[in-house]
Write an enzyme that holds these catalytic residues in place. Sequence first.
Site, PDB file in Angstrom:
ATOM      1  N   SER A  23       0.858  -1.192   0.000  1.00  0.00           N
ATOM      2  CA  SER A  23       0.000   0.000   0.000  1.00  0.00           C
ATOM      3  C   SER A  23       0.891   1.238   0.000  1.00  0.00           C
ATOM      4  CB  SER A  23      -0.852  -0.002   1.281  1.00  0.00           C
ATOM      5  OG  SER A  23      -1.537   1.219   1.440  1.00  0.00           O
TER       6      SER A  23
ATOM      7  N   TYR B 196      -1.577  -0.847  10.649  1.00  0.00           N
ATOM      8  CA  TYR B 196      -1.782  -1.118   9.223  1.00  0.00           C
ATOM      9  C   TYR B 196      -0.501  -0.843   8.435  1.00  0.00           C
ATOM     10  CZ  TYR B 196      -3.871  -1.000   4.540  1.00  0.00           C
ATOM     11  OH  TYR B 196      -4.164  -1.227   3.207  1.00  0.00           O
TER      12      TYR B 196
HETATM   13  N1  LIG Z   1      -8.552  -0.145  -1.654  1.00  0.00           N
HETATM   14  C1  LIG Z   1      -7.497   0.568  -1.327  1.00  0.00           C
HETATM   15  O1  LIG Z   1      -7.550   1.819  -1.289  1.00  0.00           O
HETATM   16  C2  LIG Z   1      -6.200  -0.115  -0.995  1.00  0.00           C
HETATM   17  C3  LIG Z   1      -5.049   0.669  -0.924  1.00  0.00           C
HETATM   18  C4  LIG Z   1      -3.855   0.065  -0.594  1.00  0.00           C
HETATM   19  C5  LIG Z   1      -3.797  -1.299  -0.368  1.00  0.00           C
HETATM   20  N2  LIG Z   1      -4.941  -2.031  -0.425  1.00  0.00           N
HETATM   21  C6  LIG Z   1      -4.847  -3.478  -0.136  1.00  0.00           C
HETATM   22  O2  LIG Z   1      -5.511  -4.197  -1.142  1.00  0.00           O
HETATM   23  C7  LIG Z   1      -5.894  -5.471  -0.634  1.00  0.00           C
HETATM   24  C8  LIG Z   1      -7.321  -5.767  -1.064  1.00  0.00           C
HETATM   25  O3  LIG Z   1      -8.201  -4.882  -0.422  1.00  0.00           O
HETATM   26  P1  LIG Z   1      -9.453  -4.207  -1.133  1.00  0.00           P
HETATM   27  O4  LIG Z   1      -9.168  -2.766  -1.257  1.00  0.00           O
HETATM   28  O5  LIG Z   1      -9.834  -4.956  -2.331  1.00  0.00           O
HETATM   29  O6  LIG Z   1     -10.555  -4.325   0.034  1.00  0.00           O
HETATM   30  P2  LIG Z   1     -11.852  -5.230   0.183  1.00  0.00           P
HETATM   31  O7  LIG Z   1     -12.827  -4.946  -0.898  1.00  0.00           O
HETATM   32  O8  LIG Z   1     -12.292  -5.039   1.602  1.00  0.00           O
HETATM   33  O9  LIG Z   1     -11.284  -6.698  -0.012  1.00  0.00           O
HETATM   34  C9  LIG Z   1     -10.538  -7.361   0.985  1.00  0.00           C
HETATM   35  C10 LIG Z   1     -10.521  -8.821   0.668  1.00  0.00           C
HETATM   36  O10 LIG Z   1      -9.752  -9.493   1.679  1.00  0.00           O
HETATM   37  C11 LIG Z   1     -10.497 -10.602   2.124  1.00  0.00           C
HETATM   38  N3  LIG Z   1     -10.157 -10.957   3.492  1.00  0.00           N
HETATM   39  C12 LIG Z   1     -10.172 -10.184   4.600  1.00  0.00           C
HETATM   40  N4  LIG Z   1      -9.833 -10.910   5.674  1.00  0.00           N
HETATM   41  C13 LIG Z   1      -9.614 -12.165   5.239  1.00  0.00           C
HETATM   42  C14 LIG Z   1      -9.243 -13.385   5.863  1.00  0.00           C
HETATM   43  N5  LIG Z   1      -9.028 -13.466   7.182  1.00  0.00           N
HETATM   44  N6  LIG Z   1      -9.108 -14.490   5.099  1.00  0.00           N
HETATM   45  C15 LIG Z   1      -9.339 -14.434   3.779  1.00  0.00           C
HETATM   46  N7  LIG Z   1      -9.667 -13.319   3.115  1.00  0.00           N
HETATM   47  C16 LIG Z   1      -9.813 -12.206   3.850  1.00  0.00           C
HETATM   48  C17 LIG Z   1     -11.954 -10.210   1.983  1.00  0.00           C
HETATM   49  O11 LIG Z   1     -12.765 -11.365   1.814  1.00  0.00           O
HETATM   50  P3  LIG Z   1     -13.715 -12.028   2.925  1.00  0.00           P
HETATM   51  O12 LIG Z   1     -14.186 -10.918   3.837  1.00  0.00           O
HETATM   52  O13 LIG Z   1     -14.801 -12.642   2.105  1.00  0.00           O
HETATM   53  O14 LIG Z   1     -12.846 -13.034   3.609  1.00  0.00           O
HETATM   54  C18 LIG Z   1     -11.925  -9.429   0.678  1.00  0.00           C
HETATM   55  O15 LIG Z   1     -12.037 -10.310  -0.424  1.00  0.00           O
HETATM   56  C19 LIG Z   1      -5.685  -5.399   0.874  1.00  0.00           C
HETATM   57  O16 LIG Z   1      -4.486  -6.060   1.206  1.00  0.00           O
HETATM   58  C20 LIG Z   1      -5.545  -3.910   1.141  1.00  0.00           C
HETATM   59  O17 LIG Z   1      -4.789  -3.633   2.295  1.00  0.00           O
HETATM   60  C21 LIG Z   1      -6.139  -1.478  -0.760  1.00  0.00           C
END
Ligand SMILES: NC(=O)c1ccc[n+]([C@@H]2O[C@H](COP(=O)([O-])OP(=O)(O)OC[C@H]3O[C@@H](n4cnc5c(N)ncnc54)[C@H](OP(=O)(O)O)[C@@H]3O)[C@@H](O)[C@H]2O)c1
Length: 245
Positions: A140, A153
């Site tokens: 991130s 985080y």
């Molecule tokens: N969106 C942003 O602005 C952003 C920026 C920087 C980095 N990121 C990173 O991108 C990645 C994806 O996040 P996103 O933005 O797509 O958010 P999101 O829509 O909330 O997706 C998060 C995913 O992680 C899964 N997850 C959470 N806890 C889990 C667990 N214990 N076991 C298995 N799966 C789990 C969730 O699935 P379930 O709840 O169904 O398990 C969901 O599919 C993360 O690592 C986040 O830190 C995102």
Amino acid sequence: MENIANKVAVITGASSGLGAETARHLVEAGAKVALGARRLDRLEALARELGSDNATVFKVDVSEREQVQAFVDHAVATFGRIDVMINNAGVMPLAPLELLAFDDWNQCIDVNVKGVLWGIGAALPHFKAQKSGQFINVSSVAGHRVGPGGAIYSATKYAVRVISEALRQEVKPYNIRTTVLSPGAVDTELPGSVKAQEVAEGVAQFYAATAIPASSFARCVLFAMSQPEDVDINEILFRPTRQEL
Ligand SMILES: NC(=O)c1ccc[n+]([C@@H]2O[C@H](COP(=O)([O-])OP(=O)(O)OC[C@H]3O[C@@H](n4cnc5c(N)ncnc54)[C@H](OP(=O)(O)O)[C@@H]3O)[C@@H](O)[C@H]2O)c1
């Protein structure tokens, strides 16, 4: 897009956001995907959309090593091999340390750090044996800078970069590629994992004003994968053009 068709990609956190959108782009480019997360209904709906020949699903909590191993084993059993391990699952429980949200600290480290390690541990023996493979680990902008409320985080996202760089150096003999992807604000369900009421509103407003579509991330994944096998894209950091910090 070269070098993507017929590859098998394992994606954690595929039930929403970046993981789900990446699966769509990969199948569009001819890849097969193994979709993992805890919400099986969401995975199954996505697999129906992508077509059963192209996608398989597995209910996995990435904080549990045996479950991640079983997920990767399932992908290999289904498609015969894996080529890309996308360690994407994550949570973002932003909160000042003084709130002492100990359970959130634990969960964030278990999912964002140990989940990535378990993914590496499960895929590495396959990549070593076939002398090819690619890790795409999701960090991130918070893995490059820290602010108030971001201690845990950011620590997990710095850790992803540190782990990935050591991995990169260690796997040279096996022709394995390692990519760290560090997004800024992207429109997903991630702000929903902010539980602290005093922080959640500000984060929601920031995302509403700043975030860009998840396709921005998916295109980066495809770029890193599509390079010739002797080109190793190690790190991509991107933000919305309008994002300052
Ligand atoms: N969106 C942003 O602005 C952003 C920026 C920087 C980095 N990121 C990173 O991108 C990645 C994806 O996040 P996103 O933005 O797509 O958010 P999101 O829509 O909330 O997706 C998060 C995913 O992680 C899964 N997850 C959470 N806890 C889990 C667990 N214990 N076991 C298995 N799966 C789990 C969730 O699935 P379930 O709840 O169904 O398990 C969901 O599919 C993360 O690592 C986040 O830190 C995102």
